[in-house]
Write a protein that holds these residues in place. Structure first.
Motif, PDB file in Angstrom:
ATOM      1  N   ALA A 154     -38.443   4.797 -22.480  1.00 58.03           N
ATOM      2  CA  ALA A 154     -39.686   4.107 -22.850  1.00 58.03           C
ATOM      3  C   ALA A 154     -39.403   3.093 -23.946  1.00 58.03           C
ATOM      4  O   ALA A 154     -38.509   3.275 -24.781  1.00 58.03           O
ATOM      5  CB  ALA A 154     -40.724   5.114 -23.330  1.00 58.03           C
ATOM      6  N   ILE A 155     -40.173   2.029 -23.931  1.00 59.29           N
ATOM      7  CA  ILE A 155     -40.150   1.021 -24.986  1.00 59.29           C
ATOM      8  C   ILE A 155     -41.554   0.969 -25.573  1.00 59.29           C
ATOM      9  O   ILE A 155     -42.542   0.825 -24.845  1.00 59.29           O
ATOM     10  CB  ILE A 155     -39.705  -0.347 -24.460  1.00 59.29           C
ATOM     11  N   LEU A 156     -41.630   1.121 -26.885  1.00 60.18           N
ATOM     12  CA  LEU A 156     -42.907   1.215 -27.590  1.00 60.18           C
ATOM     13  C   LEU A 156     -43.145  -0.051 -28.408  1.00 60.18           C
ATOM     14  O   LEU A 156     -42.343  -0.401 -29.277  1.00 60.18           O
ATOM     15  CB  LEU A 156     -42.886   2.429 -28.521  1.00 60.18           C
TER      16      LEU A 156
ATOM     17  N   SER B 148     -43.694   1.654 -20.357  1.00 63.06           N
ATOM     18  CA  SER B 148     -44.262   0.705 -21.324  1.00 63.06           C
ATOM     19  C   SER B 148     -45.404   1.371 -22.084  1.00 63.06           C
ATOM     20  O   SER B 148     -46.403   1.781 -21.502  1.00 63.06           O
ATOM     21  CB  SER B 148     -44.780  -0.534 -20.582  1.00 63.06           C
ATOM     22  N   ILE B 149     -45.228   1.454 -23.411  1.00 63.34           N
ATOM     23  CA  ILE B 149     -46.226   2.093 -24.278  1.00 63.34           C
ATOM     24  C   ILE B 149     -46.578   1.123 -25.401  1.00 63.34           C
ATOM     25  O   ILE B 149     -45.707   0.438 -25.943  1.00 63.34           O
ATOM     26  CB  ILE B 149     -45.691   3.399 -24.883  1.00 63.34           C
TER      27      ILE B 149
ATOM     28  N   ILE C  97     -42.136   8.860 -30.516  1.00 67.90           N
ATOM     29  CA  ILE C  97     -40.783   8.482 -30.097  1.00 67.90           C
ATOM     30  C   ILE C  97     -40.059   9.680 -29.480  1.00 67.90           C
ATOM     31  O   ILE C  97     -39.453   9.582 -28.403  1.00 67.90           O
ATOM     32  CB  ILE C  97     -39.992   7.925 -31.299  1.00 67.90           C
TER      33      ILE C  97
ATOM     34  N   GLU D 284     -41.976  11.070 -26.162  1.00 64.35           N
ATOM     35  CA  GLU D 284     -42.029  10.168 -25.012  1.00 64.35           C
ATOM     36  C   GLU D 284     -40.658   9.631 -24.597  1.00 64.35           C
ATOM     37  O   GLU D 284     -40.558   8.889 -23.627  1.00 64.35           O
ATOM     38  CB  GLU D 284     -42.953   8.982 -25.318  1.00 64.35           C
TER      39      GLU D 284
ATOM     40  N   VAL E  59     -38.758   7.510 -26.312  1.00 68.49           N
ATOM     41  CA  VAL E  59     -38.709   6.084 -26.646  1.00 68.49           C
ATOM     42  C   VAL E  59     -37.298   5.731 -27.115  1.00 68.49           C
ATOM     43  O   VAL E  59     -36.715   6.419 -27.952  1.00 68.49           O
ATOM     44  CB  VAL E  59     -39.739   5.746 -27.747  1.00 68.49           C
ATOM     45  N   ARG E  60     -36.754   4.644 -26.596  1.00 65.37           N
ATOM     46  CA  ARG E  60     -35.418   4.194 -26.985  1.00 65.37           C
ATOM     47  C   ARG E  60     -35.455   2.963 -27.900  1.00 65.37           C
ATOM     48  O   ARG E  60     -34.507   2.725 -28.653  1.00 65.37           O
ATOM     49  CB  ARG E  60     -34.609   3.861 -25.722  1.00 65.37           C
TER      50      ARG E  60
ATOM     51  N   VAL F 139     -38.249   0.616 -30.402  1.00 68.55           N
ATOM     52  CA  VAL F 139     -39.565   0.358 -30.985  1.00 68.55           C
ATOM     53  C   VAL F 139     -39.619  -1.120 -31.348  1.00 68.55           C
ATOM     54  O   VAL F 139     -38.744  -1.630 -32.049  1.00 68.55           O
ATOM     55  CB  VAL F 139     -39.815   1.219 -32.236  1.00 68.55           C
TER      56      VAL F 139
ATOM     57  N   TYR G 147     -33.847  -6.328 -25.038  1.00 67.18           N
ATOM     58  CA  TYR G 147     -33.896  -4.868 -24.937  1.00 67.18           C
ATOM     59  C   TYR G 147     -32.600  -4.328 -24.306  1.00 67.18           C
ATOM     60  O   TYR G 147     -32.031  -3.329 -24.766  1.00 67.18           O
ATOM     61  CB  TYR G 147     -35.076  -4.432 -24.086  1.00 67.18           C
TER      62      TYR G 147
END
Length: 368
Positions: free
Chosen positions: A6-8, A37-38, A81, A84, A86-87, A89, A364
């Motif tokens: 995920a990317i936040l 996508s968050i 993070i 979820e 997340v990798r 932020v 990214y």
């Protein structure tokens, strides 16, 4: 199989404006690239649009600049993070960026910022407060102007210049019906007189007063100020009083928040950018260019990178009503053929949303 990473994205709110619109565009690109996508924000009118893209929104009180609240938000973001997967932020504004930076460092994930403005340094400690936007593993600058500013203040950084882009699915003259344009002009209660549109937040540095002071030199021309009045009523009242003082109140329309920006561009004869401080980029400038409208911009900051004098638009000295009035008169006097020629040249050269999305996803991928 494990879910994709995920990317936040983190910002104060999802209400209106270029930062918010860019967040949605990158959220869509993240989804299309196969990531989850968050977006975390305090919410706003664009949340349903984000969720319609099958991107997730998490409500957090990220508007606050309180140190206590920033610290609490950091703890909440760290849990997000970790929960979820997340990798990366990606922070887009200073107060939530501090929360995101603390959270990312403690969770051991990569941190990206988009440096959206020059950010004033009017009080002690402000440079330190601003510095979080230069602390990313990658720092996205939205113009060469901003990249130069970052280097001047903070020295060399891992900067990637990615110009903001226009969505051709929204900003295409061929896709806007005459009915949409007519409805807007009717709502503004204007007839057939020439219309100058200033699409900008109701904030002093956007230079609304410059346009009002130019109006006495432009008989028969109506100015439409398109910007959300909510929370800015005092400033709007100042502008209304100035219009009365100048004798042009009957030729000024306070349109408030305009949802159908492409139609608003086509409803105008000229689109104006009048900022009196350097604009980081100037998104409304390229939106007007994408709609093939004549655009006049203040000659400072980002618009100098997207407006070629007399080729894709016009540049005028900032905070000079006489110069602005002269430029508007010049544009209105052009033949329809010449206006169309300049509009088409601008449309061909305008940076696109797809290029912005691809370049951001490439950043990214550098970090994954």
């Amino acid at each position: 199989m494990p879910p994709p990473p995920a990317i936040l994205q983190v910002l104060p709110e999802l209400d209106s404006g270029g930062v918010e619109r860019g967040t949605l565009e990158i959220a869509e690109a993240i989804r299309d690239a196969g990531f989850r996508s968050i977006v975390a924000s305090a919410g706003g009118r664009l949340v349903p649009e984000l969720e319609a893209l099958n991107c997730r929104h998490i409500a957090l009180p990220l508007r606050s600049k309180s140190p206590w609240r920033i610290w609490r938000n950091a703890r909440r973001l760290r849990r997000i993070i970790e929960d979820e997967g997340v990798r990366i932020v990606h922070a887009r504004s200073r107060a939530p960026a501090w929360s995101a930076w603390f959270a990312a460092r403690r969770a051991g994930v990569r941190f990206v910022t988009t440096y959206h403005g020059t950010y004033g340094e009017g009080w002690p400690g402000k440079r330190l407060y601003n510095s979080v936007m230069a602390r990313g593993d990658r720092v996205i600058a939205i113009s060469q102007h901003i990249a130069a500013h970052i280097r001047r203040i903070y020295g060399e950084r891992a900067i990637r210049v990615i110009l903001r882009g226009v969505d051709p699915r929204r900003f295409d003259p061929a896709l806007v019906s005459l009915e949409r344009v007519t409805a807007l002009r009717s709502g503004w209660a204007i007839g057939q007189q020439p219309v100058v549109l200033l699409p900008a937040r109701m904030t002093r540095w956007k230079g609304h007063a410059v346009l009002l002071k130019a109006l006495p030199r432009l008989p028969g021309v109506t100015a439409v100020l398109a910007g959300d009045l909510k929370g800015r009523e005092a400033y709007a009242a100042e502008l209304q009083a100035l219009a009365v003082h100048l004798g042009v109140a009957d030729r000024v329309v306070f349109a408030g928040h305009v949802v159908d920006v492409p139609a608003a561009m086509l409803a105008a004869d000229v689109v104006i950018h009048t900022s009196i401080e350097p604009e980081a980029f100037g998104r409304t400038v390229i939106e007007a260019q994408a709609m093939a409208r004549p655009v006049i911009a203040a000659n400072l900051g980002g618009p100098r990178e997207t407006v070629q004098e007399g080729i894709t638009g016009w540049l005028v000295p900032p905070d000079h009503p006489d110069e602005l009035a002269a430029a508007i008169s010049e544009v209105l006097a052009l033949s329809p053929e010449r206006r169309r020629e300049i509009g088409e040249a601008a449309r061909r050269q305008v940076p696109t949303m797809q290029a912005m999305q691809a370049a951001t996803v490439a950043v990214y991928r550098e970090l994954l």
